[in-house]
Design a protein around this motif. Structure first.
Motif, PDB file in Angstrom:
ATOM      1  N   HIS A  37       0.833  -1.206   0.000  1.00 15.31           N
ATOM      2  CA  HIS A  37       0.000   0.000   0.000  1.00 15.31           C
ATOM      3  C   HIS A  37       0.869   1.257   0.000  1.00 15.31           C
ATOM      4  O   HIS A  37       0.567   2.226  -0.721  1.00 15.31           O
ATOM      5  CB  HIS A  37      -0.937   0.024   1.208  1.00 15.31           C
ATOM      6  CG  HIS A  37      -2.041  -0.979   1.114  1.00 15.31           C
ATOM      7  ND1 HIS A  37      -3.015  -1.094   2.066  1.00 15.31           N
ATOM      8  CD2 HIS A  37      -2.335  -1.911   0.173  1.00 15.31           C
ATOM      9  CE1 HIS A  37      -3.850  -2.053   1.723  1.00 15.31           C
ATOM     10  NE2 HIS A  37      -3.455  -2.570   0.585  1.00 15.31           N
ATOM     11  N   ARG A  38       1.924   1.257   0.786  1.00 14.93           N
ATOM     12  CA  ARG A  38       2.824   2.415   0.810  1.00 14.93           C
ATOM     13  C   ARG A  38       3.489   2.612  -0.548  1.00 14.93           C
ATOM     14  O   ARG A  38       3.600   3.736  -1.042  1.00 14.93           O
ATOM     15  CB  ARG A  38       3.885   2.238   1.898  1.00 14.93           C
ATOM     16  CG  ARG A  38       3.323   2.415   3.300  1.00 14.93           C
ATOM     17  CD  ARG A  38       4.303   2.042   4.377  1.00 14.93           C
ATOM     18  NE  ARG A  38       5.457   2.947   4.401  1.00 14.93           N
ATOM     19  CZ  ARG A  38       6.523   2.731   5.147  1.00 14.93           C
ATOM     20  NH1 ARG A  38       6.606   1.662   5.918  1.00 14.93           N
ATOM     21  NH2 ARG A  38       7.516   3.591   5.129  1.00 14.93           N
ATOM     22  N   ARG A  41       0.993   4.024  -3.063  1.00  8.51           N
ATOM     23  CA  ARG A  41       0.787   5.454  -2.827  1.00  8.51           C
ATOM     24  C   ARG A  41       1.957   6.259  -3.391  1.00  8.51           C
ATOM     25  O   ARG A  41       1.770   7.277  -4.045  1.00  8.51           O
ATOM     26  CB  ARG A  41       0.627   5.752  -1.342  1.00  8.51           C
ATOM     27  CG  ARG A  41       0.466   7.248  -1.104  1.00  8.51           C
ATOM     28  CD  ARG A  41       0.712   7.647   0.358  1.00  8.51           C
ATOM     29  NE  ARG A  41       0.766   9.098   0.429  1.00  8.51           N
ATOM     30  CZ  ARG A  41       1.881   9.822   0.357  1.00  8.51           C
ATOM     31  NH1 ARG A  41       3.060   9.238   0.221  1.00  8.51           N
ATOM     32  NH2 ARG A  41       1.840  11.139   0.406  1.00  8.51           N
ATOM     33  N   LEU A  79      -5.327   5.593  -5.619  1.00 12.10           N
ATOM     34  CA  LEU A  79      -5.502   6.483  -4.461  1.00 12.10           C
ATOM     35  C   LEU A  79      -6.942   6.461  -3.956  1.00 12.10           C
ATOM     36  O   LEU A  79      -7.178   6.593  -2.746  1.00 12.10           O
ATOM     37  CB  LEU A  79      -5.046   7.899  -4.804  1.00 12.10           C
ATOM     38  CG  LEU A  79      -3.536   8.010  -5.035  1.00 12.10           C
ATOM     39  CD1 LEU A  79      -3.177   9.343  -5.686  1.00 12.10           C
ATOM     40  CD2 LEU A  79      -2.767   7.813  -3.739  1.00 12.10           C
ATOM     41  N   LEU A  82      -7.107   3.343  -1.823  1.00  7.34           N
ATOM     42  CA  LEU A  82      -6.395   3.555  -0.559  1.00  7.34           C
ATOM     43  C   LEU A  82      -7.173   4.508   0.352  1.00  7.34           C
ATOM     44  O   LEU A  82      -7.182   4.337   1.576  1.00  7.34           O
ATOM     45  CB  LEU A  82      -4.986   4.085  -0.820  1.00  7.34           C
ATOM     46  CG  LEU A  82      -4.040   3.110  -1.539  1.00  7.34           C
ATOM     47  CD1 LEU A  82      -2.732   3.793  -1.894  1.00  7.34           C
ATOM     48  CD2 LEU A  82      -3.801   1.868  -0.704  1.00  7.34           C
ATOM     49  N   ASN A  83      -7.845   5.490  -0.227  1.00  5.40           N
ATOM     50  CA  ASN A  83      -8.653   6.434   0.545  1.00  5.40           C
ATOM     51  C   ASN A  83      -9.840   5.721   1.205  1.00  5.40           C
ATOM     52  O   ASN A  83     -10.152   5.977   2.361  1.00  5.40           O
ATOM     53  CB  ASN A  83      -9.149   7.572  -0.346  1.00  5.40           C
ATOM     54  CG  ASN A  83      -9.948   8.598   0.412  1.00  5.40           C
ATOM     55  OD1 ASN A  83      -9.527   9.088   1.453  1.00  5.40           O
ATOM     56  ND2 ASN A  83     -11.115   8.925  -0.104  1.00  5.40           N
ATOM     57  N   ALA A  92      -4.985  10.898   3.117  1.00  2.00           N
ATOM     58  CA  ALA A  92      -5.426  10.093   1.978  1.00  2.00           C
ATOM     59  C   ALA A  92      -6.387  10.889   1.097  1.00  2.00           C
ATOM     60  O   ALA A  92      -6.330  10.807  -0.132  1.00  2.00           O
ATOM     61  CB  ALA A  92      -6.093   8.803   2.469  1.00  2.00           C
ATOM     62  N   ASP A  95      -4.283  13.424  -0.910  1.00  2.00           N
ATOM     63  CA  ASP A  95      -3.595  12.735  -2.011  1.00  2.00           C
ATOM     64  C   ASP A  95      -4.560  12.462  -3.160  1.00  2.00           C
ATOM     65  O   ASP A  95      -4.247  12.727  -4.326  1.00  2.00           O
ATOM     66  CB  ASP A  95      -2.989  11.410  -1.543  1.00  2.00           C
ATOM     67  CG  ASP A  95      -1.776  11.569  -0.654  1.00  2.00           C
ATOM     68  OD1 ASP A  95      -1.238  12.685  -0.537  1.00  2.00           O
ATOM     69  OD2 ASP A  95      -1.365  10.538  -0.057  1.00  2.00           O
TER      70      ASP A  95
END
Length: 180
Positions: A37-38, A41, A79, A82-83, A92, A95
């Protein structure tokens, strides 16, 4: 290391570091790995901050407008996912809104998100305020543009420089092109 490069205004170096760890990051199934995940991003934000002009390994090409748009679309989808996973997380959301600001059809959503965050003083990056300033200017909100620029300038002094008024990178720019 990749996060440090991204924060230092070196998106190509950041993406290269992440792609070295996950060479097939674009085609990997979204998993529960915090490291993945990192990395997603980081690569997504590197794409956003180079306006889609990022060539990384075999998965990200940027020699045509369609490839650059595909990169930006991947960044937005990534993104957004991930948000959703980080419900009500201003970083998040910032981004995602920054990414949304890069595509004409998602700019209204970007403006609404950044405006909502700005009203609560929750925009988490200078880049976020730079995107907000640009969107407000395009919407004819000169007062809002000036307010966002003041916030951008204050945050930019504390963090890596963002360039709100910088022209889009050209396909021949060596700084944004990486390969593995």
């Amino acid at each position: 290391q990749a996060e440090g490069s991204l924060n230092a205004g070196k998106p190509a170096a950041a993406a290269l570091a992440a792609v070295k760890v996950f060479p097939k990051i674009k085609s990997l199934a979204a998993g529960s790995s915090a490291l993945l995940h990192r990395a997603e991003r980081i690569v997504a934000m590197a794409i956003v901050r180079t306006d889609g002009l990022l060539t990384a390994g075999k998965e990200f090409k940027a020699s045509t407008a369609d490839e650059r748009r595909a990169n930006l679309e991947w960044a937005v989808v990534t993104l957004r996912r991930l948000n959703v996973a980080k419900k009500n997380n201003p970083a998040a959301e910032t981004d995602l809104a920054e990414a949304l600001s890069k595509l004409p059809e998602t700019q209204p959503e970007a403006l609404a998100t950044l405006d909502k965050l700005a009203r609560k003083d929750l925009v988490t990056s200078a880049h976020g305020y730079a995107a907000l300033a640009k969107l407000r200017k395009a919407a004819g909100d000169d007062e809002g543009h000036v307010a966002a620029m003041k916030k951008y300038e204050a945050l930019a002094k504390k963090s890596a420089p963002a360039t709100p008024a910088a022209p889009a990178a050209k396909p021949t720019s060596r700084n944004a092109v990486i390969s593995t």
